[in-house]
Design a protein around this motif. Sequence first.
Motif, PDB file in Angstrom:
ATOM      1  N   SER A   1      23.371  33.458  14.275  1.00  0.00           N
ATOM      2  CA  SER A   1      22.276  32.762  14.954  1.00  0.00           C
ATOM      3  C   SER A   1      21.482  33.761  15.787  1.00  0.00           C
ATOM      4  CB  SER A   1      22.815  31.643  15.865  1.00  0.00           C
ATOM      5  OG  SER A   1      23.599  32.190  16.915  1.00  0.00           O
TER       6      SER A   1
ATOM      7  N   TYR B   1      27.819  37.263  24.510  1.00  0.00           N
ATOM      8  CA  TYR B   1      27.642  35.938  25.101  1.00  0.00           C
ATOM      9  C   TYR B   1      27.672  36.065  26.616  1.00  0.00           C
ATOM     10  CZ  TYR B   1      32.769  35.730  25.723  1.00  0.00           C
ATOM     11  OH  TYR B   1      34.068  35.975  26.088  1.00  0.00           O
TER      12      TYR B   1
ATOM     13  N   ARG C   1      14.710  32.892  23.233  1.00  0.00           N
ATOM     14  CA  ARG C   1      15.174  31.517  23.010  1.00  0.00           C
ATOM     15  C   ARG C   1      16.289  31.510  21.961  1.00  0.00           C
ATOM     16  NH1 ARG C   1       9.404  31.017  23.018  1.00  0.00           N
ATOM     17  NH2 ARG C   1       8.665  30.120  24.986  1.00  0.00           N
ATOM     18  N   THR C   2      17.513  31.694  22.420  1.00  0.00           N
ATOM     19  CA  THR C   2      18.680  31.726  21.541  1.00  0.00           C
ATOM     20  C   THR C   2      19.781  30.859  22.137  1.00  0.00           C
ATOM     21  OG1 THR C   2      19.741  33.615  22.636  1.00  0.00           O
ATOM     22  CG2 THR C   2      18.099  34.106  20.940  1.00  0.00           C
ATOM     23  N   ASN C   3      20.931  30.859  21.462  1.00  0.00           N
ATOM     24  CA  ASN C   3      22.085  30.105  21.953  1.00  0.00           C
ATOM     25  C   ASN C   3      22.819  30.816  23.085  1.00  0.00           C
ATOM     26  OD1 ASN C   3      21.725  28.031  20.062  1.00  0.00           O
ATOM     27  ND2 ASN C   3      22.869  29.155  18.492  1.00  0.00           N
TER      28      ASN C   3
ATOM     29  N   TYR D   1      22.058  31.084  26.100  1.00  0.00           N
ATOM     30  CA  TYR D   1      22.021  30.318  27.343  1.00  0.00           C
ATOM     31  C   TYR D   1      22.507  28.883  27.163  1.00  0.00           C
ATOM     32  CZ  TYR D   1      19.037  34.272  28.406  1.00  0.00           C
ATOM     33  OH  TYR D   1      18.546  35.542  28.550  1.00  0.00           O
ATOM     34  N   ALA D   2      23.020  28.566  25.971  1.00  0.00           N
ATOM     35  CA  ALA D   2      23.556  27.228  25.749  1.00  0.00           C
ATOM     36  C   ALA D   2      24.815  27.027  26.595  1.00  0.00           C
ATOM     37  CB  ALA D   2      23.873  27.034  24.270  1.00  0.00           C
ATOM     38  N   ASN D   3      24.993  25.821  27.063  1.00  0.00           N
ATOM     39  CA  ASN D   3      26.159  25.454  27.879  1.00  0.00           C
ATOM     40  C   ASN D   3      26.252  26.265  29.167  1.00  0.00           C
ATOM     41  OD1 ASN D   3      26.995  23.665  25.790  1.00  0.00           O
ATOM     42  ND2 ASN D   3      27.993  25.378  24.731  1.00  0.00           N
ATOM     43  N   GLN D   4      25.103  26.769  29.636  1.00  0.00           N
ATOM     44  CA  GLN D   4      25.062  27.497  30.896  1.00  0.00           C
ATOM     45  C   GLN D   4      24.243  26.695  31.911  1.00  0.00           C
ATOM     46  OE1 GLN D   4      26.841  30.135  31.421  1.00  0.00           O
ATOM     47  NE2 GLN D   4      27.447  30.458  29.292  1.00  0.00           N
TER      48      GLN D   4
ATOM     49  N   LYS E   1      21.376  25.466  34.232  1.00  0.00           N
ATOM     50  CA  LYS E   1      19.930  25.593  34.073  1.00  0.00           C
ATOM     51  C   LYS E   1      19.333  26.182  35.352  1.00  0.00           C
ATOM     52  CE  LYS E   1      20.194  23.731  30.030  1.00  0.00           C
ATOM     53  NZ  LYS E   1      20.035  24.577  28.821  1.00  0.00           N
TER      54      LYS E   1
ATOM     55  N   GLU F   1      14.312  28.755  33.317  1.00  0.00           N
ATOM     56  CA  GLU F   1      13.352  27.756  32.865  1.00  0.00           C
ATOM     57  C   GLU F   1      11.926  28.297  32.949  1.00  0.00           C
ATOM     58  OE1 GLU F   1      14.039  24.290  35.179  1.00  0.00           O
ATOM     59  OE2 GLU F   1      15.934  23.782  34.179  1.00  0.00           O
TER      60      GLU F   1
ATOM     61  N   ASP G   1      11.528  30.785  30.091  1.00  0.00           N
ATOM     62  CA  ASP G   1      11.467  30.076  28.814  1.00  0.00           C
ATOM     63  C   ASP G   1      10.091  29.456  28.598  1.00  0.00           C
ATOM     64  OD1 ASP G   1      12.963  28.839  26.451  1.00  0.00           O
ATOM     65  OD2 ASP G   1      12.137  27.067  27.448  1.00  0.00           O
TER      66      ASP G   1
END
Length: 424
Positions: free
Chosen positions: A124, A220, A333-335, A337-340, A342, A347, A350
């Motif tokens: 990804s 990560y 814009r990748t994964n 920062y997912a599950n991190q 906000k 923001e 982004d």
Amino acid sequence: MPYLQLFVSQVWSAYRWAATALTTLLVVTYFGPLLYLSWAPRRDLRRRYFADLSAQTSLQARATPAKASNMARNHKALRARKKGAVEESRSAPSIPKSALNEARLERARSATAEPWALVTGASSGIGLAIVREVAQQGINVVLVARDDALLPKALDQLRAEFPERSFRVVATDLSETMPPRDKIDGKSEATPNYLAEIEEATADLFAAGTIRLIFSNAGYLLMSFYWQRSLSEQMRNWECNITAALRLTHFVLGQWAKHQRAALKRDDDRRGSNAAAFGLLAFTSSSSFFLPSPFATLYGAEKAALTSFAQSLAVEVRDLGVDVLVVHPSYTRTNLYANQPKLAILEFLDRFTGASPGYVAASIMRAVGRGLVVRDIGFYSYLTRWVNHVVDIGLLSSLIVLCRHLVPEYRQFRADADASLHSS
């Protein structure tokens, strides 16, 4: 009084001259290459790193149908002799099924002799975008990524987009630190599972000398106060973000040196700046370490170490014909920062400066093989690099410490830390 005016005038003139010279130097040495690389075409990877293989691949491509045609002629001649035919027909023979199967097997074997690249974190984000860029140039790819739902999905997409390319998959966890065996390549040392799996999957490619592009991209993010997470969790993050790249680079250079050592002994002219381009080591670092990065303390340290490692390594491996490139992408814009949590700064980035993975991968391809070791990508990288040069980093660190309570994210993480202490 006239002497004082003359002195002030001379000082002011010297200041203007120095400011003009420094500004010109900054524009020429930093912004000049950035502007050029923003419009430069993508580097032809096959021409730079696989020129010696292109002729061999072309010859094999012509030899495979010729071999099948010869087998067909022999097959027809045998049938003609059995029937008592006087001579073989001059018409183009139809290729029997056995010959076609042999041709397919020959094509599968010849894939090892084709150009190959290896990309970590390839399921990804930036890694997947790099795979697409490389495959578009006719290069096969070894994908190294976690064995999760993203990997088979990415592989299906790639095979649909590039049916003529070959893809190998190493589904492994680069944060794994437990050694599976004690001896690798005759040396008594502990080796993690992931490195043993990569070695096994690429043994034939390194033996053939056809895997010459290595993109260390995996990583990560852990966001919290450093002491809030267990040490084992932090060390797994360190293993994936920095140590895995060091281990992989050490293994790759050892394999490449075997191919290059004999050539370097035969031809000393390849040493120095005129050394032929044999391979590429590309590292995805980050601009996060340009300034203090609280709440992601380990991440900034990892990326600083990776950049410093690449800068020094570039000097050592140039005589082997190896290019080294380390890139500092801005917010992408990748994964990652997912599950991190906000954060307001994330923001903001982004919304206004966030880049796509494809843009970052294209920027990498423009910078490859142009003599650059470090490449900043995106507005945030340019801005923080400039701040790092203009403002003393020690003073800036002290100001951030003094103003920490004014940052909403600090208050949020502090409240979470206090809550965890009370609950325990």
